[in-house]
Design a protein around this motif. Structure first.
Motif, PDB file in Angstrom:
ATOM      1  N   ILE A 133       2.226  -3.056  -7.536  1.00 51.37           N
ATOM      2  CA  ILE A 133       1.369  -4.042  -7.524  1.00 51.37           C
ATOM      3  C   ILE A 133       1.598  -5.177  -8.556  1.00 51.37           C
ATOM      4  O   ILE A 133       0.924  -5.856  -8.694  1.00 51.37           O
ATOM      5  CB  ILE A 133      -0.156  -3.464  -7.672  1.00 51.37           C
ATOM      6  N   GLY A 134       2.541  -4.982  -9.351  1.00 51.49           N
ATOM      7  CA  GLY A 134       3.181  -5.780 -10.370  1.00 51.49           C
ATOM      8  C   GLY A 134       2.371  -5.814 -11.463  1.00 51.49           C
ATOM      9  O   GLY A 134       2.225  -7.125 -12.441  1.00 51.49           O
ATOM     10  N   ALA A 173      -1.886  -8.921  -6.715  1.00 51.59           N
ATOM     11  CA  ALA A 173      -1.784  -7.435  -6.667  1.00 51.59           C
ATOM     12  C   ALA A 173      -1.633  -7.199  -4.962  1.00 51.59           C
ATOM     13  O   ALA A 173      -0.976  -6.163  -4.714  1.00 51.59           O
ATOM     14  CB  ALA A 173      -2.536  -6.739  -7.549  1.00 51.59           C
ATOM     15  N   LEU A 174      -2.777  -7.789  -4.704  1.00 51.15           N
ATOM     16  CA  LEU A 174      -3.040  -7.495  -3.087  1.00 51.15           C
ATOM     17  C   LEU A 174      -1.810  -7.875  -2.207  1.00 51.15           C
ATOM     18  O   LEU A 174      -1.234  -7.484  -1.406  1.00 51.15           O
ATOM     19  CB  LEU A 174      -4.433  -8.185  -2.780  1.00 51.15           C
ATOM     20  N   MET A 175      -1.257  -9.084  -2.825  1.00 50.64           N
ATOM     21  CA  MET A 175      -0.207  -9.743  -1.918  1.00 50.64           C
ATOM     22  C   MET A 175       1.234  -8.579  -2.116  1.00 50.64           C
ATOM     23  O   MET A 175       1.693  -8.763  -0.969  1.00 50.64           O
ATOM     24  CB  MET A 175       0.149 -11.063  -2.567  1.00 50.64           C
ATOM     25  N   ARG A 176       1.147  -8.481  -3.072  1.00 48.91           N
ATOM     26  CA  ARG A 176       2.463  -7.415  -3.075  1.00 48.91           C
ATOM     27  C   ARG A 176       2.325  -6.218  -2.489  1.00 48.91           C
ATOM     28  O   ARG A 176       3.292  -5.733  -1.704  1.00 48.91           O
ATOM     29  CB  ARG A 176       2.465  -6.911  -4.814  1.00 48.91           C
ATOM     30  N   LYS A 194     -10.115  -4.235 -10.563  1.00 52.08           N
ATOM     31  CA  LYS A 194     -10.548  -5.449  -9.487  1.00 52.08           C
ATOM     32  C   LYS A 194      -9.805  -5.640  -8.232  1.00 52.08           C
ATOM     33  O   LYS A 194     -10.527  -5.793  -7.112  1.00 52.08           O
ATOM     34  CB  LYS A 194     -10.545  -6.980 -10.237  1.00 52.08           C
ATOM     35  N   ALA A 195      -8.460  -5.478  -8.188  1.00 58.80           N
ATOM     36  CA  ALA A 195      -8.015  -5.445  -7.070  1.00 58.80           C
ATOM     37  C   ALA A 195      -8.083  -4.360  -5.980  1.00 58.80           C
ATOM     38  O   ALA A 195      -7.659  -4.445  -5.025  1.00 58.80           O
ATOM     39  CB  ALA A 195      -6.272  -5.603  -7.557  1.00 58.80           C
ATOM     40  N   LEU A 196      -8.302  -3.232  -6.787  1.00 57.58           N
ATOM     41  CA  LEU A 196      -8.222  -2.103  -6.019  1.00 57.58           C
ATOM     42  C   LEU A 196      -9.238  -1.699  -4.809  1.00 57.58           C
ATOM     43  O   LEU A 196      -8.582  -1.388  -3.640  1.00 57.58           O
ATOM     44  CB  LEU A 196      -8.776  -0.897  -7.022  1.00 57.58           C
TER      45      LEU A 196
END
Ligand code: ZN
Length: 746
Positions: free
Chosen positions: A674-675, A687-690, A716-718
């Motif tokens: 996720i970077g 992160a979502l994009m990855r 937050k992305a999770l």
């Protein structure tokens, strides 16, 4: 040898023109030499061979073993060894035979009936395996079996192995008779405790001899042979085994007429006549015929002015040469008492042949042959009992060689490589297994063989009878306390072949077939779509780990945490909570310090194991999974690795992954990141994009993220990442040892 062989071929050819020779002489059995290259070639391929043979060493098609082996490209024939009578079988009995260089093969032909009868160390030094192929005639005093005995002893002393190509006992395997040798009468005409007629094949005899020697012996058994067969039943052509044994009548008569050494009772006409000076041939024949000896009748015949009888073998299956010989001698003594040679300071030849001095005493005492038989009967019965253990063939029906079949469970297949449980497989091969805790060595031992295995190193070190096997492929696996070794290891220590077919590892040797089942892996529980996402969090536990756990809990998702050992202190309850909520815990080193862990192999595992121990202390169970800091293909390690050990293309990571496997670990890399490895420059959106990008081509996903302190954006992305994956049809799994295939380096 060549001449007589050509002559024989010519004779067969001529006879065949007259009619039915080929139908009579169609081999009904397969000799050990017939099967060596068709069925047992694995025991000799790639080896330096020494061949013990003479003119009798031909296969059922008439081809000599010397030609068979010298034309076979996969072995290296280094030397030939010959018994009494030499390679061509033409030297007289007892005559000294010289060694020489073979004129066409340019290899030494060592005589073991010359300067020495015991092969010397020098004669064996270039040899891996000795092959013995000589036709015996079934009598204890015929010295080819003595040469065999000496060779088994020599191979044992020189750590070589010996293969005996089995051949029939021409007298059948059922006639066991005559006085049994006493140990103190052991000589070259009686090398072991055997009766006059042993009733064993050369292969069975080899096993019998080896009971005391413990050499590395393999017998290639015949096929289609049963012990009730006399040579006439085998369909083979008799090759004169020595100058005085040109045909089967001589084979049969050998013990019946040849026992009177030094008594004046002699054999003539190549063991077909027995008699002596002053003996009345008619009375002698009458006595012998009235004894109703099985399978033989006697005709009075004067020979060179001496009285005697000619033997007429009426039924070779019933004929008992040793018994006949004792009767002939005893009756001759009754008719015309001869002086019996007596052993004093030196043992007389008569006693050497009898294997005891008692028969002489019985003759002097005037015992009848029936009384003499009764005297040696007890020893004979003892021998008959003892020899049972060494018999290969059955009484009547031809049997296939006894192959013991064993079914074992618990094989492994890892990265297309088959592993077998070390202990149980070696036990089937007859080894006693032990463990030396001080040196951390496994040892396996059986008569004549000792194997030492050091499993702590990778590749492991293996010694067979003190010689180290060199191979970098011997990487063991330890799983749940059991040591597994690659199946290919077995042929290196036991003559065998192995292959994996489906879920079976098959190991074949001459007398043992082992099948090791590989349990079908429980498929990882997959949802209908079959796609699984493995969320992984590195570098925790930290203060944000509880938040990660909260998100996972809300979404009903399980993940895997690769934790740093030194971060655990103070976060023990977080780790316990993760386990309680069904997440998997793996190690990620203790220090996460690249300069320390990627310096050398020892330092790495010291650190990794320290981390695993801290985890175990907290969660109460061992974990065998870990993730390499930076992944198994991290390049930082190229800068930190010990330059004394690693340079020019040699990379510490290759050693580490091998050692990890050998220590029973599974390590996991990832296929989506996720970077969030660097502290800056990533957002919940990036992160979502990855993850979105990662989905396109991959079925199962192992997603790298971090739950160390500053990674709030990860938390937050999770929820969105989880939603995305669910929408895409993924279910969620935890990494454990059942999950394979997420390693950069293997
Ligand atoms: Zn890390």
């Amino acid at each position: 040898m060549r001449k007589s062989f050509l002559l024989m071929l010519a004779m067969i050819f001529l006879l065949s023109l007259q009619g039915n020779v080929f139908s009579e002489n169609t081999p009904k059995i397969k000799l050990g030499s017939d099967l060596l290259l068709s069925k047992y070639q694995h025991v000799i391929e790639g080896k330096n061979i020494g061949l013990i043979t003479n003119q009798t060493g031909v296969n059922s098609e008439g081809k000599h073993i010397l030609n068979v082996l010298s034309e076979y490209p996969k072995v290296n024939l280094k030397a030939v060894y010959t018994p009494e009578h030499g390679l061509d079988g033409k030297a007289k009995a007892g005559a000294y035979v010289e060694s020489y260089t073979h004129p066409t093969l340019n290899i030494p032909v060592y005589s073991l009936y010359g300067k020495t009868r015991m092969p010397s160390n020098e004669m064996l030094q270039d040899i891996d395996v000795l092959i013995f192929d000589i036709q015996d005639i079934g009598a204890r005093t015929y010295t080819y079996i003595s040469t065999l005995n000496y060779f088994i002893i020599a191979t044992k002393q020189n750590n070589k192995s010996i293969i005996v190509l089995d051949r029939p006992n021409p007298l059948s395997g059922e006639i066991v008779d005559g006085p049994v040798l006493e140990e103190r009468f052991q000589t070259f005409v009686g090398v072991d405790i055997l009766p006059m007629a042993h009733g064993m094949t050369i292969g069975e005899l080899a096993h019998y001899f080896n009971r005391k020697i413990g050499g590395d012996l393999t017998v290639i058994p015949m096929e289609g042979y049963s012990r009730s067969m006399v040579f006439q039943d085998t369909g083979l052509t008799w090759i004169p085994s020595s100058p005085n044994i040109p045909d089967l009548a001589s084979v049969m008569g050998y013990m019946a007429t040849g026992l009177g050494e030094g008594t004046g009772i002699v054999q003539k006409d190549k063991f077909k006549w027995i008699g002596g000076k002053g003996l009345n041939p008619v009375q002698f024949a009458e006595m012998l015929n009235s004894a109703k000896l099985p399978g033989v009748s006697f005709t009075p015949e004067e020979k060179d002015g001496w009285g005697g009888v000619r033997l007429d073998i009426t039924d070779p299956h019933l004929f008992n040469p040793a018994k006949t010989g004792i009767y002939a001698l005893a009756y001759a003594h009754t008719l015309n008492p001869f002086e019996v040679p007596i052993s004093k300071d030196t043992v007389v030849m008569f006693d050497k042949i009898m294997g005891t001095n008692k028969i002489g005493q019985y003759l002097i005492a005037g015992l009848s042959p029936q009384e003499i038989e009764a005297k040696y009967g007890e020893d004979l019965n003892r021998f008959k009992e003892e020899r049972k253990k060494f018999l290969i063939y059955g009484q009547t029906t031809p049997v296939q060689p006894k192959v013991r079949k064993v079914q074992l469970e618990g094989g492994l297949s890892i990265h297309n490589k088959s592993y077998v449980p070390l202990k149980s497989v070696l036990q089937e091969f007859g080894y006693q297994i032990g463990w030396l805790p001080v040196t951390k060595q496994v040892y396996a031992e059986k008569p004549g063989k000792k194997i030492v295995i050091e499993t702590v190193m990778s590749p492991m070190k293996v010694w067979v009878n003190g010689t180290e096997i060199k191979s970098k492929d011997i990487v063991p696996m330890i799983k749940e306390g059991t040591t597994f070794i690659p199946a290919q290891f077995i042929p290196w220590i036991e003559k065998s072949q192995q292959k994996t077919v489906g879920n079976q590892i098959q190991i074949h040797s001459t007398n043992l077939d082992i099948v090791v089942g590989i349990p079908v892996k429980q498929p990882f529980p997959k949802k209908e779509s079959g796609k699984i996402a493995y969320l992984t969090f590195d570098d925790g536990p930290s203060s944000i780990t509880p938040q990660v756990l909260d998100v996972l809990k809300e979404n009903g998702v399980k993940a895997t945490f690769f934790v740093i050992g030194r971060n655990i202190k103070g976060h023990e309850s977080v780790l316990k909570r993760a386990v309680a909520e069904g997440h998997a815990i793996g190690g990620h080193s203790y220090s996460h310090n690249y300069e320390v862990i990627y310096h050398d192999v020892d330092a790495f595992f010291k650190d990794i194991e320290k981390g695993q121990e801290v985890i175990e202390q907290v969660i109460g169970k061992k974990t065998t999974i870990f993730r390499f800091p930076g992944g198994s293909n991290n390049t930082v390690s190229k800068k930190t690795q010990d330059p004394k050990v690693y340079s020019q293309g040699k990379w510490i990571m290759s050693d580490l992954v091998k050692e990890a496997q050998s220590r029973g670990y599974h390590y996991y890399d990832w296929n989506v990141s996720i970077g969030d490895a660097s502290a800056q420059g990533y957002t919940p959106e990036s992160a979502l994009m990855r993850v979105q990008e990662g989905i396109t081509s991959k079925k199962d996903l192992v997603i790298l993220s971090h739950d160390s302190t500053p990674k709030m954006n990860t938390v937050k992305a999770l929820p969105n990442i989880i939603k995305l994956l669910k929408d895409e049809g993924y279910s969620f799994g935890t990494l454990d040892r059942e999950v394979e295939g997420f390693a950069f380096i293997r």
